[in-house]
Design a protein around this motif. Structure first.
Motif, PDB file in Angstrom:
ATOM      1  N   TYR A 308     -63.892 -10.551 -29.086  1.00 26.88           N
ATOM      2  CA  TYR A 308     -63.199 -10.973 -29.609  1.00 26.88           C
ATOM      3  C   TYR A 308     -63.448 -11.856 -31.176  1.00 26.88           C
ATOM      4  O   TYR A 308     -64.199 -12.189 -30.838  1.00 26.88           O
ATOM      5  CB  TYR A 308     -62.048 -11.429 -29.165  1.00 26.88           C
ATOM      6  N   LEU A 309     -62.217 -11.939 -31.609  1.00 28.86           N
ATOM      7  CA  LEU A 309     -62.892 -13.079 -32.947  1.00 28.86           C
ATOM      8  C   LEU A 309     -61.626 -14.386 -32.454  1.00 28.86           C
ATOM      9  O   LEU A 309     -60.425 -14.293 -31.914  1.00 28.86           O
ATOM     10  CB  LEU A 309     -62.221 -12.511 -34.207  1.00 28.86           C
ATOM     11  N   THR A 310     -61.698 -15.314 -33.141  1.00 27.69           N
ATOM     12  CA  THR A 310     -60.729 -16.321 -33.227  1.00 27.69           C
ATOM     13  C   THR A 310     -60.476 -16.729 -34.108  1.00 27.69           C
ATOM     14  O   THR A 310     -60.240 -15.994 -35.405  1.00 27.69           O
ATOM     15  CB  THR A 310     -61.619 -17.768 -32.585  1.00 27.69           C
ATOM     16  N   THR A 311     -58.591 -17.347 -33.977  1.00 26.47           N
ATOM     17  CA  THR A 311     -57.709 -17.459 -35.115  1.00 26.47           C
ATOM     18  C   THR A 311     -58.199 -18.062 -36.263  1.00 26.47           C
ATOM     19  O   THR A 311     -57.276 -17.865 -37.680  1.00 26.47           O
ATOM     20  CB  THR A 311     -56.543 -18.040 -34.811  1.00 26.47           C
ATOM     21  N   ASP A 312     -59.104 -18.375 -36.168  1.00 25.05           N
ATOM     22  CA  ASP A 312     -59.800 -19.653 -37.270  1.00 25.05           C
ATOM     23  C   ASP A 312     -60.219 -18.245 -38.592  1.00 25.05           C
ATOM     24  O   ASP A 312     -60.424 -19.347 -39.711  1.00 25.05           O
ATOM     25  CB  ASP A 312     -60.185 -20.883 -37.116  1.00 25.05           C
ATOM     26  N   LEU A 313     -60.628 -17.547 -38.056  1.00 25.51           N
ATOM     27  CA  LEU A 313     -61.896 -16.618 -39.222  1.00 25.51           C
ATOM     28  C   LEU A 313     -60.211 -15.812 -39.949  1.00 25.51           C
ATOM     29  O   LEU A 313     -60.414 -15.088 -41.124  1.00 25.51           O
ATOM     30  CB  LEU A 313     -62.041 -15.417 -38.069  1.00 25.51           C
ATOM     31  N   LYS A 314     -58.789 -15.785 -39.556  1.00 24.13           N
ATOM     32  CA  LYS A 314     -57.976 -14.941 -40.326  1.00 24.13           C
ATOM     33  C   LYS A 314     -58.148 -15.291 -41.714  1.00 24.13           C
ATOM     34  O   LYS A 314     -57.836 -13.887 -42.742  1.00 24.13           O
ATOM     35  CB  LYS A 314     -56.364 -15.375 -39.658  1.00 24.13           C
ATOM     36  N   ALA A 315     -58.742 -16.382 -42.570  1.00 27.83           N
ATOM     37  CA  ALA A 315     -57.764 -16.141 -43.638  1.00 27.83           C
ATOM     38  C   ALA A 315     -59.447 -16.258 -44.080  1.00 27.83           C
ATOM     39  O   ALA A 315     -59.735 -16.482 -45.902  1.00 27.83           O
ATOM     40  CB  ALA A 315     -58.116 -18.266 -44.100  1.00 27.83           C
ATOM     41  N   THR A 316     -60.981 -15.973 -43.764  1.00 27.88           N
ATOM     42  CA  THR A 316     -61.797 -15.329 -44.494  1.00 27.88           C
ATOM     43  C   THR A 316     -61.713 -14.036 -44.241  1.00 27.88           C
ATOM     44  O   THR A 316     -62.842 -12.946 -45.163  1.00 27.88           O
ATOM     45  CB  THR A 316     -62.825 -15.454 -43.510  1.00 27.88           C
ATOM     46  N   MET A 317     -60.841 -12.990 -44.383  1.00 23.11           N
ATOM     47  CA  MET A 317     -60.779 -11.263 -43.819  1.00 23.11           C
ATOM     48  C   MET A 317     -60.344 -10.743 -45.293  1.00 23.11           C
ATOM     49  O   MET A 317     -61.744 -10.222 -45.328  1.00 23.11           O
ATOM     50  CB  MET A 317     -60.241 -10.686 -43.493  1.00 23.11           C
ATOM     51  N   ALA A 318     -60.472 -11.413 -45.795  1.00 21.28           N
ATOM     52  CA  ALA A 318     -60.503 -10.639 -47.657  1.00 21.28           C
ATOM     53  C   ALA A 318     -61.277 -10.853 -48.215  1.00 21.28           C
ATOM     54  O   ALA A 318     -62.147 -10.118 -48.440  1.00 21.28           O
ATOM     55  CB  ALA A 318     -59.053 -12.080 -48.133  1.00 21.28           C
ATOM     56  N   ASP A 319     -62.045 -11.903 -48.066  1.00 23.00           N
ATOM     57  CA  ASP A 319     -64.006 -12.185 -48.401  1.00 23.00           C
ATOM     58  C   ASP A 319     -64.324 -11.528 -47.785  1.00 23.00           C
ATOM     59  O   ASP A 319     -65.087 -11.042 -48.460  1.00 23.00           O
ATOM     60  CB  ASP A 319     -63.840 -13.721 -47.967  1.00 23.00           C
ATOM     61  N   ARG A 320     -64.609 -10.905 -46.189  1.00 19.73           N
ATOM     62  CA  ARG A 320     -65.577 -10.536 -46.181  1.00 19.73           C
ATOM     63  C   ARG A 320     -65.341  -8.227 -46.316  1.00 19.73           C
ATOM     64  O   ARG A 320     -66.187  -7.960 -46.618  1.00 19.73           O
ATOM     65  CB  ARG A 320     -64.823 -10.082 -44.311  1.00 19.73           C
ATOM     66  N   LEU A 321     -63.863  -8.115 -46.802  1.00 16.36           N
ATOM     67  CA  LEU A 321     -63.584  -7.234 -47.048  1.00 16.36           C
ATOM     68  C   LEU A 321     -64.098  -7.087 -48.725  1.00 16.36           C
ATOM     69  O   LEU A 321     -64.969  -6.166 -48.751  1.00 16.36           O
ATOM     70  CB  LEU A 321     -62.085  -6.508 -47.094  1.00 16.36           C
ATOM     71  N   GLN A 322     -64.140  -7.785 -49.237  1.00 19.07           N
ATOM     72  CA  GLN A 322     -64.751  -8.027 -50.671  1.00 19.07           C
ATOM     73  C   GLN A 322     -65.800  -8.121 -50.277  1.00 19.07           C
ATOM     74  O   GLN A 322     -66.541  -6.949 -51.213  1.00 19.07           O
ATOM     75  CB  GLN A 322     -64.316  -9.017 -51.492  1.00 19.07           C
ATOM     76  N   ALA A 323     -66.889  -8.472 -49.885  1.00 20.66           N
ATOM     77  CA  ALA A 323     -68.334  -8.705 -49.534  1.00 20.66           C
ATOM     78  C   ALA A 323     -68.498  -6.703 -49.175  1.00 20.66           C
ATOM     79  O   ALA A 323     -69.985  -6.578 -49.873  1.00 20.66           O
ATOM     80  CB  ALA A 323     -68.379  -9.977 -48.433  1.00 20.66           C
ATOM     81  N   ILE A 324     -68.205  -6.034 -48.608  1.00 22.40           N
ATOM     82  CA  ILE A 324     -68.090  -4.667 -48.560  1.00 22.40           C
ATOM     83  C   ILE A 324     -67.337  -3.662 -48.633  1.00 22.40           C
ATOM     84  O   ILE A 324     -67.524  -2.721 -48.914  1.00 22.40           O
ATOM     85  CB  ILE A 324     -67.815  -4.603 -46.387  1.00 22.40           C
ATOM     86  N   ARG A 325     -67.148  -4.201 -49.899  1.00 23.36           N
ATOM     87  CA  ARG A 325     -66.402  -3.121 -50.792  1.00 23.36           C
ATOM     88  C   ARG A 325     -66.864  -1.527 -51.147  1.00 23.36           C
ATOM     89  O   ARG A 325     -66.296  -0.706 -51.429  1.00 23.36           O
ATOM     90  CB  ARG A 325     -65.705  -3.659 -52.256  1.00 23.36           C
ATOM     91  N   ARG A 326     -68.032  -1.828 -51.660  1.00 24.91           N
ATOM     92  CA  ARG A 326     -68.545  -0.447 -51.722  1.00 24.91           C
ATOM     93  C   ARG A 326     -68.876   0.442 -50.405  1.00 24.91           C
ATOM     94  O   ARG A 326     -69.262   1.801 -50.276  1.00 24.91           O
ATOM     95  CB  ARG A 326     -70.359  -0.797 -51.555  1.00 24.91           C
ATOM     96  N   TYR A 327     -69.203   0.181 -48.968  1.00 22.75           N
ATOM     97  CA  TYR A 327     -68.861   0.480 -47.595  1.00 22.75           C
ATOM     98  C   TYR A 327     -67.002   1.250 -47.254  1.00 22.75           C
ATOM     99  O   TYR A 327     -67.157   2.075 -46.453  1.00 22.75           O
ATOM    100  CB  TYR A 327     -69.317  -0.352 -46.996  1.00 22.75           C
ATOM    101  N   HIS A 328     -65.635   0.962 -47.975  1.00 18.50           N
ATOM    102  CA  HIS A 328     -64.930   1.501 -47.359  1.00 18.50           C
ATOM    103  C   HIS A 328     -64.330   2.002 -49.318  1.00 18.50           C
ATOM    104  O   HIS A 328     -64.225   1.348 -50.397  1.00 18.50           O
ATOM    105  CB  HIS A 328     -63.473   0.516 -46.902  1.00 18.50           C
ATOM    106  N   ASP A 329     -63.218   3.114 -49.245  1.00 18.71           N
ATOM    107  CA  ASP A 329     -62.651   3.334 -50.536  1.00 18.71           C
ATOM    108  C   ASP A 329     -61.058   2.096 -50.151  1.00 18.71           C
ATOM    109  O   ASP A 329     -61.207   1.520 -49.547  1.00 18.71           O
ATOM    110  CB  ASP A 329     -61.745   5.013 -49.697  1.00 18.71           C
ATOM    111  N   GLU A 330     -60.193   2.656 -51.606  1.00 17.19           N
ATOM    112  CA  GLU A 330     -59.420   1.548 -51.673  1.00 17.19           C
ATOM    113  C   GLU A 330     -58.083   1.796 -50.769  1.00 17.19           C
ATOM    114  O   GLU A 330     -57.485   0.445 -50.969  1.00 17.19           O
ATOM    115  CB  GLU A 330     -59.207   1.604 -53.665  1.00 17.19           C
TER     116      GLU A 330
END
Length: 675
Positions: A308-330
């Protein structure tokens, strides 16, 4: 100045860079108000028996059980130099406080506390607790340091585990070695782990296959299966009667399926999937993962037991997706995870394995590291996708007094699954359908042997080890010659089978370890004292040693060969290593490979790889292709070599042998030499 203690030089260098400690010295960095050093893993270990009392060096039942009044630590010889560096830094007058920055877990806490307790460090002690190695996480961690006192219970649990393993493991292993005159090692985790493999192997060996026939009808909607089973001849008759005969729908069961994407990996599940998909051993997966965590800063803390993840990580999800953008489509526009992924109550020391906000260039990763990274990233991306939704219809079909079952699945929303959306044709009550009937001859299958993936699952199920230690336990069992791999399957060697019969039944069962782990968690929670736990362990140790001493079991060493040691004349024993089978003399320490060892040295005649053989004048190269032989000195241009140069050449042309022995293993070997 603040003294920062990391667990490895690589981590220490990263912390120093982020903190601005740019002045590099021997064993540490300094600058900007910080002195950053490291421990090289453990710098200290619990003392061996002879360090408490000289008479305990003698391996006899008269000295057992070995129970010191208080277990103490001693410096490890191979890391004394770094311990001296840390000691000198800790004694500096300008050091105002120290910060524990070792791995954020039970064992990391023990690494640091051993050191600071040994040095009698009396200044304020704080704790850095982070789950990733990105610059942002490091800075945030140093901005929110906690008092080390908040982790005192964690340290007490770690110390309790180490002391209990010393008391039980060392005493029982020494008792078995004395009793049966061979180096036999047992422990409360490795022994029940070995028993899992043995039990599964026994089930497979005792299995007796049975043949049976299945009658099916291939219809336009799929394959309908007859519920009854028959002998082959009768099945053929039934199939003939069903061929193109109308099958009437008498009942329909509708089931709506909705499946959410799986939670992030914990270490155990990742090791299982990596073993099934790529054949990686648990140890290999952990090593690749550690590189991704420390060197690339691409993933969060590896040794986690939570998904599971902790609730304080919610604000970081956009940055994490941006870091792996080459691995998923738009198509993933909304960086919001569903609520079921967040659960603070189910996160212990660390949350599930996910990518960090640090982008990583796939070209910089080797193939194996990239495979592991893709697994973690793929699981993470799936969390942002909709749930899989489908409708399953189960039809009951009748033909006279015969009943068949037919299932269809309509995919309403593929969601995170790589399937196509489809709509299966539907039938109504009373409708009929026909098809071609056939007979499939089948046989009951034996239970599969355990592999490293399924063994990890059993260990987790019964609480054997931790995510951080299970890989080492499996490796240790193989290196000790108790367990072996056949392809991907695990089997127990003759030595391992005998060990399970000789060792105390309580150590074979996982119940003891489950009890220990429950106690350790209670210590972490402050509900049980370490002293109370260790007192129980001492009582248990005395009983275990007495059981071995009084045992009437017989032991036959299957590793003993008919080959004699050229130095002392004793029979050589076989030892399985990753580089081949070694022939070892337990009396004088002589060893050589049973089979010729292939090197990278090329034959001067046919240019094939040569092997190393041992003759009356020492080691020499031989070509098995053309028979050419070459002295070791020829490979150095006919220059006479001294012993050091010869060993260096052997190392160059050959793979490394097994890693250095643990103090316990060394002690076992020393005992055998005394006989």
């Amino acid at each position: 100045m603040k003294l920062v203690l990391a667990e490895k030089p690589s981590v220490g260098a990263e912390l120093a860079r982020v903190l601005g400690a740019k002045q590099k010295h021997n064993g540490y960095f300094e600058g900007n108000g910080y002195v950053v050093t490291w421990s090289l893993g453990h710098l200290l270990t619990l003392k061996m028996p002879e360090q408490y009392h000289p008479e305990w060096a003698e391996w006899t039942f008269d000295t057992l059980p070995l129970i010191p009044q208080k277990l103490e630590t001693t410096p490890l010889k191979q890391t004394r130099k770094q311990l001296a560096v840390v000691k000198a830094l800790a004694k500096r007058a300008d050091i105002s406080e120290a910060i524990i920055a070792t791995d954020a877990g039970r064992e990391g806490e023990l690494v640091a506390r051993y050191i600071f307790n040994y040095l009698n460090f009396s200044k304020p002690l704080k704790r850095l607790w982070i789950s990733s190695q990105t610059d942002r996480a490091i800075r945030d961690g140093f901005d929110h340091l906690a008092s080390a006192k908040q982790y005192d219970n964690l340290y007490q649990a770690a110390l309790a585990r180490a002391e209990a393993d010393w008391l039980v493991g060392l005493n029982v292993s020494r008792a078995l070695t004395i009793k049966y005159d061979d180096s036999l090692s047992a422990g409360r985790v490795q022994t029940p782990t070995l028993a899992f493999v043995a039990n599964q192997e026994q089930k497979r060996n005792q299995f007796k296959p049975e043949s049976f026939a299945v009658v099916t009808v291939q219809t336009a909607l799929g394959k309908a299966t007859l519920k009854q089973q028959y002998a082959a001849d009768k099945a053929k008759q039934v199939a003939a009667s069903l061929n193109q005969q109308p099958l009437k729908v008498t009942a329909i069961k509708v089931k709506q399926q909705r499946e959410q994407a799986p939670l992030p990996f914990d270490l155990n599940e990742l090791q299982q999937v990596a073993n099934q998909k790529f054949g990686y051993s648990p140890k290999q997966t952990l090593n690749y993962l550690q590189n991704l965590y420390e060197r690339e800063k691409a993933v969060t803390y590896p040794r986690t037991d939570s998904r599971y993840l902790t609730t304080d990580l919610k604000a970081t999800m956009a940055d994490r997706l941006q870091a792996i953008r080459r691995y998923h489509d738009e198509s993933i526009k909304n960086p919001t995870l569903p609520k079921y992924v967040y659960n603070d109550a189910k996160v212990g020391d660390h949350y599930g394995l996910i990518p960090t906000e640090q982008a990583v260039d796939p070209a910089k990763l080797d193939r194996d590291e990239l495979n592991i990274y893709r697994l973690i990233v793929g699981r993470f991306i799936d969390l942002f996708k909709p749930a899989y939704e489908a409708e399953q219809l189960t039809y009951t079909l009748s033909a006279g007094d015969l009943t068949l079952t037919l299932k269809t699945v309509s995919v309403i929303q593929p969601g995170f699954k790589a399937v196509e959306k489809n709509q299966a044709a539907k039938l109504s009550i009373g409708e009929t359908i026909t098809g071609n009937a056939s007979v499939e001859m089948k046989q009951t299958q034996p239970p599969a042997l355990l592999n490293e993936a399924s063994l990890l699952g059993k260990m987790e199920q019964f609480g054997l080890g931790t995510p951080a230690t299970r890989a080492d336990i499996i490796d240790k069992l193989q290196n000790s010659g108790s367990m072996a791999k056949q392809g991907r399957d695990l089997t127990v060697t003759p030595k391992g089978k005998q060990l399970l019969k000789l060792v105390n039944p309580r150590l074979v069962s996982p119940d003891l370890t489950a009890k220990w782990e429950s106690s350790l968690k209670a210590i972490e929670a402050g509900k049980l004292s370490r002293t109370t736990f260790i007192d129980e362990i001492k009582t248990e140790t005395k009983a275990l040693v007495l059981e071995v001493k009084q045992s009437q079991a017989k032991y036959e060493d299957h590793s003993v060969t008919g080959k004699l040691c050229p130095d002392c004349g004793q029979n050589l024993r076989e030892k399985q290593t990753k580089q081949g089978v070694l022939l070892v003399c337990n009396n004088c320490g002589y060893k050589r490979y049973r089979d010729p060892k292939v090197t990278n040295h090329r034959c001067s005649q046919c240019h094939k790889k040569m092997v190393i053989l041992t003759g009356s004048k020492g080691d020499y190269f031989k070509c098995l292709n053309c028979g050419n032989t070459e002295a070791m000195s020829q490979a150095k241009g006919n220059k006479k070599m001294n012993k050091r140069e010869e060993q260096r050449l052997l190392k160059k042309y050959s793979q490394d042998e097994e890693p250095a022995e643990s103090p316990l293993a060394a002690a076992l070997k020393a005992a055998m030499k005394q006989d």
